[in-house]
Write an enzyme that holds these catalytic residues in place. Structure first.
Site, mmCIF file in Angstrom:
data_model
loop_
_atom_site.group_PDB
_atom_site.id
_atom_site.type_symbol
_atom_site.label_atom_id
_atom_site.label_comp_id
_atom_site.label_asym_id
_atom_site.label_seq_id
_atom_site.Cartn_x
_atom_site.Cartn_y
_atom_site.Cartn_z
ATOM 1 N N PRO A 66 0.781 -1.094 0.045
ATOM 2 C CA PRO A 66 -0.108 -0.141 0.169
ATOM 3 C C PRO A 66 0.887 1.417 -0.036
ATOM 4 C CG PRO A 66 -0.185 -1.124 2.092
ATOM 5 C CD PRO A 66 0.631 -1.913 1.070
ATOM 6 N N GLU B 79 2.844 -6.550 8.293
ATOM 7 C CA GLU B 79 3.081 -5.323 8.210
ATOM 8 C C GLU B 79 4.038 -5.000 6.916
ATOM 9 O OE1 GLU B 79 1.581 -2.792 9.876
ATOM 10 O OE2 GLU B 79 0.271 -4.510 10.328
ATOM 11 N N ARG C 221 -3.800 -9.398 -20.189
ATOM 12 C CA ARG C 221 -4.799 -9.263 -21.314
ATOM 13 C C ARG C 221 -4.134 -8.341 -22.226
ATOM 14 N NH1 ARG C 221 -7.129 -4.516 -21.111
ATOM 15 N NH2 ARG C 221 -8.909 -4.974 -22.274
ATOM 16 N N ASP D 81 -8.209 0.496 -25.459
ATOM 17 C CA ASP D 81 -8.395 0.908 -24.132
ATOM 18 C C ASP D 81 -7.872 2.305 -24.153
ATOM 19 O OD1 ASP D 81 -8.959 -1.688 -23.172
ATOM 20 O OD2 ASP D 81 -6.671 -2.177 -22.535
HETATM 21 CL CL1 6GU Z 1 -0.145 -3.762 -3.329
HETATM 22 N N1 6GU Z 1 -0.669 -4.422 -0.959
HETATM 23 C C1 6GU Z 1 -1.685 -4.313 0.000
HETATM 24 N N2 6GU Z 1 -1.139 -5.359 1.050
HETATM 25 N N3 6GU Z 1 -2.349 -3.450 0.327
HETATM 26 C C2 6GU Z 1 -2.853 -2.670 -0.837
HETATM 27 C C3 6GU Z 1 -2.206 -2.879 -1.837
HETATM 28 C C4 6GU Z 1 -1.190 -3.877 -2.085
HETATM 29 N N4 6GU Z 1 -2.542 -1.818 -2.964
HETATM 30 C C5 6GU Z 1 -3.491 -1.288 -1.912
HETATM 31 N N5 6GU Z 1 -3.764 -1.916 -0.886
#
Ligand code: 6GU
Length: 276
Positions: free
Chosen positions: A94, A121, A163, A178
């Protein structure tokens, strides 16, 4: 293309044998290697995590299994030859850069990707640092929300990437056409910077709802105009962030009609500012 995935949940990737990607894999157009990280542990409990130095909640993935996993996967696939550029290591997190259609296109042009799925984590920070001394590494996120692990993100990215490979999509034009946001603005696509409007198929009337008649008119210019209007309306409704960029970044300048449609969609537009 070769895609290796390192994870503590190999069974999470069953869907890769389904649908268009499954068929491409069966043909040998894509080779998947899904590897259980615990195969590179050496203790009885096959431990992959530990508590964070400095304190705090959750667990951090230990560096040793990851180091061995990356060494082995790199050697295993490289030994089969044909991957001169070496792998691109993609770490879903994230905290990564936002994954977009541009990433998908760039990754689809790579001969070899390795995805490292972190849990808890995240992975001990030294693993990415060490990997960067051996290969190209990118940290990417699929959106502003937190998943429990990188696995679903890798499924999402794999679908977006695969894809785009030649022969994976039934209709080669579907991928070429696209248009997504400003991802492909360089293509000069008149729909770049917009999301697509709705599509329709038979029957012409369903539950008293008619397909927009212009789509049956055979008038290609009128159809293109209608589709642009629909795209502008949906972009105004769902993606005000994209509308704000249209004036300065769209490959095709907004015309009077575009400005009219945007203003009817409740978007405050200033003709002098928007029509460049
Ligand atoms: Cl790539 N990994 C995790 N654990 N949470 C996320 C993410 C990735 N992308 C958005 N939230």
């Amino acid at each position: 293309m070769r895609i290796d995935i390192i994870t503590i949940f190999p069974e999470y990737f069953g869907p890769l044998s389904v649908s268009l990607i499954g068929k491409a894999a069966a043909r040998g157009d894509i080779t998947f290697g899904v590897h259980d990280l615990r195969g590179w542990t050496h203790d009885l409990h096959r431990t992959v995590d530990d508590s964070p130095f400095g304190g705090g909640p959750g667990m951090v993935m230990k560096p040793e299994p990851w180091g061995e996993a990356l060494d082995s996967v790199q050697a295993l696939a490289g030994g089969r030859g044909g991957f001169g550029a070496g792998p691109l290591l993609v770490i879903p997190t994230p905290a990564g850069a936002p994954f977009s259609q541009l990433h998908a296109a760039r990754y689809a042009a790579e001969p070899w990707l390795i995805f490292a799925c972190g849990r808890y984590e995240g992975i001990d920070g030294r693993v990415a640092d060490e990997a960067r001394s051996l290969m190209r590494v990118e940290e990417v996120s699929i959106g502003d929300y937190v998943l429990a692990g990188g696995e679903p993100a890798v499924l999402v990215m794999t679908e977006a990437i695969c894809r785009l490979l030649p022969g994976v999509l039934g209709n080669a034009e579907s991928a070429a056409n696209d248009s997504f946001g400003f991802g492909d603005v360089e293509s000069g696509d008149p729909m770049a910077g917009l999301v697509e409007g709705p599509s329709y198929t038979r029957p012409r009337v369903w539950r008293d709802r008619e397909v927009p008649p212009v789509l049956l008119s055979g008038d290609h210019a009128a159809i293109a105009r209608w589709r642009r209007d629909a795209a502008l309306r949906r972009t105004a409704q769902n993606r005000p962030d994209l509308v704000a960029r249209l004036a300065t970044e769209a490959p095709v300048p907004l015309d009077r009609h575009d400005l009219q449609v945007l203003s009817e969609a409740g978007f405050p537009v200033d003709g002098k500012d928007m029509a460049h």
